[in-house]
Design a protein around this motif. Sequence first.
Motif, PDB file in Angstrom:
ATOM      1  N   UNK A 145       0.827  -1.211   0.000  1.00 26.06           N
ATOM      2  CA  UNK A 145       0.000   0.000   0.000  1.00 26.06           C
ATOM      3  C   UNK A 145       0.857   1.256   0.000  1.00 26.06           C
ATOM      4  N   UNK A 146       0.324   2.276  -0.683  1.00 22.46           N
ATOM      5  CA  UNK A 146       1.029   3.555  -0.685  1.00 22.46           C
ATOM      6  C   UNK A 146       1.028   4.188   0.706  1.00 22.46           C
ATOM      7  N   UNK A 147      -0.036   3.970   1.437  1.00 18.67           N
ATOM      8  CA  UNK A 147      -0.092   4.468   2.806  1.00 18.67           C
ATOM      9  C   UNK A 147       0.821   3.604   3.679  1.00 18.67           C
ATOM     10  N   UNK A 148       1.869   4.213   4.218  1.00 19.80           N
ATOM     11  CA  UNK A 148       2.844   3.444   4.984  1.00 19.80           C
ATOM     12  C   UNK A 148       2.241   2.826   6.232  1.00 19.80           C
ATOM     13  N   UNK A 149       1.194   3.435   6.781  1.00 19.22           N
ATOM     14  CA  UNK A 149       0.575   2.875   7.975  1.00 19.22           C
ATOM     15  C   UNK A 149      -0.119   1.553   7.696  1.00 19.22           C
ATOM     16  N   UNK A 150      -0.425   1.273   6.440  1.00 17.77           N
ATOM     17  CA  UNK A 150      -1.126   0.044   6.086  1.00 17.77           C
ATOM     18  C   UNK A 150      -0.191  -1.038   5.572  1.00 17.77           C
TER      19      UNK A 150
END
Length: 1527
Positions: free
Chosen positions: A816-821
């Motif tokens: 995922x582009x969102x690092x938190x995911x």
Amino acid sequence: NKCLYMITLSYQVSVTVIEARQLVGLNMDPVVCVEIGDDKKYTQMKESTNCPYYNEYFVFDFHVPSDVMFDKILKLSVSSFTTIQTNKHQFFHKWAFLSDPDDITAGCKGYIKCDIAVVGKGDNIKTPHKATETDEDDVEGNLLLPEGVPAERQWARYYVKIYRAEGLPKMNTSIMANVKKAFIGENKDLVDPYVQILFAGQRGKTSIQKSSYEPIWNEQIVFTEMFPPLCKRMKVQIRDSDKVNDVALGTHFIDLRKIANDGDKGFLPTLGPAWVNMYGSTRSYTIMDEHQDLNEGLGEGVSFRARLLVSLGVEILDTSSPDIMSSTEVQVEGVPNISEVGKVEEFFLFGVFLEATMIDRKIGDKPISFEVTIDLTRSGFSVSLYASQTFRNYFHLPYFERKPCIYIKSWWQDQRRRLYNANIMDNIADKLVSHSTTLIPIKMCKNNIITALYFLVMGGGIDTPQHSIPDIYIWMMSNNKRIAYARVPSKDILYSGVDEETGKDCGKVKTIFFKLPGKKGFGAAGWTVQAKTEIYLWLGLNRQRKDFLSGLPNGFEENKMLKGPGSQSAPPISLTYTMKQIFQLRVHMYQARSLFAADSSGLSDPFARVFFSTHSQVTEVLNETLCPTWDQLMVYDNVELFGEVGELRDDPPIIVIEIYDQDTVGKAEFMGRTFAKPITKMADEHYGPPRFPPQLEYYQIYRGNCAAGEMLAAFELLQIGPHGKADLPPIDGPTDMDRGPILPVPLGIRPVLSKYRIEVLFWGLRDLKRVNLVAVDRPRVDIECAGKGVQSSLIQNYKKNPNFGTLVKMFEVDLPENELLHPPLNIRVVDCRAFGRYTLVGNHAVTTLRKFIYRAADKHANNLNTQGTHTYMHAHTHTCTYTRTNKPIPRCALTLSFVHTNAVFVLSQRRSLSTMRKKKKRKKGGDEVEEEEFDESMLDWWSKYFASIETLMEVRPSGKMVYPKELENEFDNFEDWLHTFNLFRGKAGDDDDQNMADEERIIGKFKGSLCMYKVPVSDEMQREMGFDSNMGMFQNIPTNDPINVLVRVYIIRATDLHPADINGKADPYIAIKLGKSDIKDKDNYISKQLNPIFGKSFDIEATFPIDSTLTVSVYDWDLVGTDDLIGETKLDLENRYYSKHRAICGIPSKYAIHGYNVWRDPLKPTQILAKLCKEGKLDGPHYGPGGRVKVYLKCLKKQTDEHLALTVLKHWEDIPRVGCKLIPEHVETRPLLNPDKPGIEQGRIEMWVDMFPKDMPAPGPAIDILPRKPKKFELRVIIWNTDEVILEDDDIFTGEKSSDIFVRGWLKGQQEDKQDTDVHYHSLTGEGLFNWRFIYPFDYLQAEEKIVISKKESMFAWDETEYKIPARLNLQVWDADHFSADDFLGAIELDLNRFPRGAKTAKQCSINMVLNEKDIPMVSIFKQMRIKGWWPFLGKVEAELQLMTAEEAEKNPVGEGRNEPEPLEKPNRPDTAFLWFLMPFKAIKNLICNQYFWLTIKLVVALLLVLVLGLFIYSMPGYMAKKLMGV
């Protein structure tokens, strides 16, 4: 959490008794007793002193629940004087106030200086270093008191009035009662209650009321204790008197802090009269009550037990009043009866069970009902039903449209205002928490009430000390047997006409989870939900109940039991819902991470069960993972919910998600639970932003009270409209997945992916243990992330070389582009065995990859780094001006200025011992006088050590030498490029299972690193890093080939070791293990020491990576049997060796080629600097004329190249891009741990390690750190005269006051070497002439300022014990008596390192010299060497002190007393021994007129009477004859 109080934990209480001062008494021999609970330990007895010095260390081990632990009392006593102190985490060098419990009017009896620490598992006690005791302690300002307790405390009386109790349970069997009734005819209550109160170590009891369920005492218990008390709560118990063993019926704790206010308008602790409710076990009597601990106050009560009418008041005592009773003995007195407290009102409790689901399958086959109780007799039952099956392991009750109701009418005193006030504060605090963005100004505001409210709720909510209505208990009954319960505080459901006063759950549907009672609620069995109910509760006055149904979901009809007149006012027995909504629930289960390890392999086979209302589904099972990615959509069709649409949209029911581990044999094991609320969409609402589609969120998973992972999911609840499912949004899933009936998470919800490349550095494996009793031989590491992965090369022979042959491998994966995911990365180690078998060794889950993401350096920042003016360092200029600062820098400062930091770093060169050429002190007149120069030849390594620990806190910003903790903790475990990942195997331990900690699950370590970045890689990134296809981003790392290293271990000392012998001491010695090298320094054990100084170095040859873990152990030597391990510490040498912080050898603060500060690294500073520049690809160093050097556009100037290079090394972290802090010369403090007592420190050890590669120049010899041997001194004390000594005797002849004076002296710790002067007889003025010399030889450690004494503790001791005692001279003056014991007159104790300068004359000598030490010049005999003067001690003494070394004393011998050589002149004393013989008339006058005046008169009168009587008898016959005969 009250349940936590039932968990048994390990605690260690350590008490160091240092010394006592100002003890009241004459010539006493004090002993200190340390008492905790029932355990007592004693110090040694010190003879003839009021200021004893002990420095003894005691340790108490406990294995009890925390609530029991912190109710224990710590008691320090000297003779009969005690101080009571409740346990706290740590006190260091505090003075405990001593008082006499038998005489509270006596005031202070002295002080004890002590350290106290309470340590639990994982706690670290930070003890400040203190090298000397030259600073006199401020006793009054440093008392052993908790924060907020004033130093001045007064005696007070605590009056606890006990009036009566109600609702006591029976404490005997009904069979025995029936037998008594049949034979005797009595029908008595089956309980004999009395009240017991525990406070500050004292116990008070009321009288016993025989056979009474509602006893009346009307008594008060009076405690006498100081105020504010150090015990913060009072324990009140109702107990049943029994001939065999008294049993607690209920317990209540009165927290004195909650019933008092210490403000300007405050008040003393005040309570009631008020009823206090007691809770505990169920009320049904059994001979063996399994929940008896609940009645003792341990854990949350599961039933109402009784209520007690009690009051508390405090009265401050005037100890000067003659009417005050001086004893602290507990008193019991009678008090008058009081009337009913408050007006009695009728209360109405109403409840509706809207739903009952998640009922455990074990009880689902029997009829189930719910019991609601608010008191022992006031209860209500819901209808009994058979459960229907929801899923394989949970059932639900088929309420459907018909919802059962319960109601209870009860009568209580109307004290609602107390609960209203608590609800108001709860509501204010909830609003503060909900508006968290405004909390910062709230904390800063002047309104302390609001701030206090916020912190009060953040700390656990409002708890009213004065009770009123008992809490409500709801029990789930199966076949008339209590199974599980839930407790609802009455204030939470209390109704008020004012919204702010109404309870937060009053008139609202609340989700309640039922749990097992007592200890059954712990462990996996207790964590299983017994039942989940949706319940509506309302509590209020009966006259206020007109709106008690207003909070229910609308759309129902009332069903009442009564028909006809009056039925309208009767509450319903059930509700029938005619309005219901149909929904579809979509659960998007994406992934979870850091789950609980439920299998012996250290992994799990997780799946999730999702419960919503009466529906349940499960995800697929993913084998052998702690970070499953389910990527699954679960659809719940035709979910029926009752109520209006708007209510369901705003407050939908909760979703319960439980994670289980699938086992091939037996049922699935519970791993954790979490809750969520769906986002609700109505049929007429558009499915689109911003609410839809829902975003994936992380939900914390809990297993009992501990976090057990996180789950990434989304939930949406969609209403099915009149057109059916056709109006629902379509499910758009990926088309490239073929998973049968399992639907993936739709595209709009699943995260957007990008391609990443993950590079893995495979370095090696370490410390692998056996697996299934077989040693690991050919291991391999598998890396997996999001379904992709890579394997390391195979290690062919783990014992010979545990490193990998291929260092770097890489793979690409969609993340995922969102690092938190980002999903976790899994590291697994397998052992490749014969016949193609693979055995899992251990695993590690990297839950967050953010720190391994490579980010190109900020281009703008780099430009700043390389621009700006050069910085020059001038050693001899007074002031220098640098860029961006106009402040002058003093002569003793070195300054490095870099433009990119936008600041000037000023590193103050603190004057070390080698640079302190001259010290200056200022006289009163302002003139400066130079003292003697330091002789560097007299300094050694210990000089630098003691100078460092003395100024530890001051030098923290730079040049720190002694680290108070492990070195790796200061430098991020030396994982600047090489990381260590612990490999786990085995089932994880629960929060109440302390025997299976994570440390015990570690089966080995994987060393390597990760680097991830998006692809394709930019050209600039490749060009900046010198991109190499083989090594990737891991450029310029060393090879992992085996390397031979010389490891030099320096052991300085150990502190606060755990006692290992019966006598409370230990005989410690050092043991070192590195690879096959095992060194035990058993022959050099130190006898009976808990703070030994070892001062040793050990050289060991090692080969990395085979020998990479250094173990330093401290053992206790035993004459018979095996030696006991006290504690050990382990160091990873490999990470230190390869770290960029250069931990192989600390960088000294000064370059020297000889002396105590000699350079010990085989490479000189210029060589080290050149090597660092080469490794970092920096330009330089370039040395130029005038002592200048240029490194990366930074120019410096100093005396020589070596000094200049050393200055650059000390500020290497300021070099852009490659700079980092280099390890300075240091000593690290490491905790010692014992495997038998995991997590609790057994002491600390100070040490450091140097490592030298064998392929480099050989290092010099090891630094000499042998303990300093004490230096021999001789103290010569001449007692010249005394004056104004107390006159103790009365002369029998002359009547004059006199004393027969002599002086006694000794050095502290050497009482057996007491020396006395001769006696000056019959001193009439207190003046004594002696001219007497005392001689005291002693051994002295000047750095520690202690006298060293070596002696055997007893005649049976094996060897001598070494003591270190402050250098103090004791002088006492006595009155000699021939036929009785000598009388003690006075004493003075002089600290030879710091005592007041003696007065020149007797008139100038006063007691203020001792009392006002701050205003009196202080001197040290070790500097003055000779001093003469007058000192006070209930009189005055003129003495001369002379200190000489043993060599000087041998050259100039003197005799003791007035003996040769160099005898002192005999004093010219007045001859007053026979004064009465020379002046007889004066002596007779004194005897007759002064001493025996009345006796003389009586004798004279008696003689006259006898004479008259004799004359009468003599003359009577003749007189009578004359009268009778006429003769």
